[in-house]
Design a protein around this motif. Structure first.
Motif, PDB file in Angstrom:
ATOM      1  N   TRP A 185      -9.212   5.560  -7.845  1.00 20.32           N
ATOM      2  CA  TRP A 185      -9.564   4.196  -7.463  1.00 20.32           C
ATOM      3  C   TRP A 185     -10.941   4.147  -6.822  1.00 20.32           C
ATOM      4  CZ3 TRP A 185      -6.828   1.152 -10.156  1.00 20.32           C
ATOM      5  CH2 TRP A 185      -5.523   1.499 -10.488  1.00 20.32           C
TER       6      TRP A 185
ATOM      7  N   ARG B 198     -14.053   1.945  -8.346  1.00 17.38           N
ATOM      8  CA  ARG B 198     -14.863   0.991  -7.590  1.00 17.38           C
ATOM      9  C   ARG B 198     -16.353   1.316  -7.708  1.00 17.38           C
ATOM     10  NH1 ARG B 198     -10.421  -0.723  -7.813  1.00 17.38           N
ATOM     11  NH2 ARG B 198     -11.517  -1.679  -9.523  1.00 17.38           N
TER      12      ARG B 198
ATOM     13  N   ASP C 125     -17.488   0.135 -11.060  1.00 13.98           N
ATOM     14  CA  ASP C 125     -17.677  -1.325 -11.020  1.00 13.98           C
ATOM     15  C   ASP C 125     -18.987  -1.672 -10.316  1.00 13.98           C
ATOM     16  OD1 ASP C 125     -15.246  -1.697 -12.291  1.00 13.98           O
ATOM     17  OD2 ASP C 125     -14.170  -2.267 -10.445  1.00 13.98           O
TER      18      ASP C 125
ATOM     19  N   ARG D 248     -12.173 -10.250  -3.922  1.00 12.41           N
ATOM     20  CA  ARG D 248     -11.381 -10.264  -5.152  1.00 12.41           C
ATOM     21  C   ARG D 248      -9.890 -10.260  -4.827  1.00 12.41           C
ATOM     22  NH1 ARG D 248     -13.474  -5.781  -9.292  1.00 12.41           N
ATOM     23  NH2 ARG D 248     -11.427  -6.273 -10.118  1.00 12.41           N
ATOM     24  N   SER D 249      -9.197 -11.230  -5.343  1.00 10.93           N
ATOM     25  CA  SER D 249      -7.757 -11.339  -5.084  1.00 10.93           C
ATOM     26  C   SER D 249      -6.944 -10.371  -5.936  1.00 10.93           C
ATOM     27  CB  SER D 249      -7.289 -12.772  -5.328  1.00 10.93           C
ATOM     28  OG  SER D 249      -7.495 -13.126  -6.679  1.00 10.93           O
ATOM     29  N   ASP D 250      -7.554  -9.811  -6.977  1.00  9.61           N
ATOM     30  CA  ASP D 250      -6.812  -8.905  -7.855  1.00  9.61           C
ATOM     31  C   ASP D 250      -6.806  -7.463  -7.357  1.00  9.61           C
ATOM     32  OD1 ASP D 250      -9.613  -8.829  -8.467  1.00  9.61           O
ATOM     33  OD2 ASP D 250      -9.151  -7.758 -10.324  1.00  9.61           O
ATOM     34  N   LEU D 251      -7.466  -7.197  -6.238  1.00  6.34           N
ATOM     35  CA  LEU D 251      -7.483  -5.846  -5.675  1.00  6.34           C
ATOM     36  C   LEU D 251      -6.554  -5.787  -4.473  1.00  6.34           C
ATOM     37  CD1 LEU D 251     -11.291  -4.979  -5.781  1.00  6.34           C
ATOM     38  CD2 LEU D 251      -9.507  -4.323  -7.403  1.00  6.34           C
ATOM     39  N   ALA D 252      -5.592  -4.896  -4.538  1.00  4.20           N
ATOM     40  CA  ALA D 252      -4.664  -4.731  -3.419  1.00  4.20           C
ATOM     41  C   ALA D 252      -5.320  -3.887  -2.322  1.00  4.20           C
ATOM     42  CB  ALA D 252      -3.382  -4.048  -3.901  1.00  4.20           C
TER      43      ALA D 252
END
Length: 79
Positions: A38, A42, A45, A73-77
């Motif tokens: 991860w 990142r 990205d 970003r709401s899609d990253l926990a």
């Protein structure tokens, strides 16, 4: 997502690649192996978004702005 490649590749001159150096840093900082992929994602990205000619050419503001964008970003926990 596939696991981060743990095979140590070297440049023609025998020096470690930048990715190898980054993975070594994550290991020294005791980032658990299951999370390293991860961190690599990142960074990929980040590089894709900013497309720097060289990392040394980036300003602190560019890095900070990208981190702010990433944190929104709401899609990253959260880890």
């Amino acid at each position: 997502m596939p696991d981060v490649n743990t095979t140590r590749t070297r440049r023609e001159d025998g020096a470690p690649s930048n990715w190898d150096r980054y993975l070594d840093l994550l290991i020294r900082r005791e980032v658990p192996a299951k999370f390293r992929q991860w961190y690599v994602r990142r960074v990929e990205d980040f590089l894709k978004d900013l497309k720097p000619a060289a990392l040394s050419a980036l300003t602190a503001d560019q890095v900070t702005d990208d981190l702010r964008r990433m944190s929104a970003r709401s899609d990253l926990a959260e880890w």
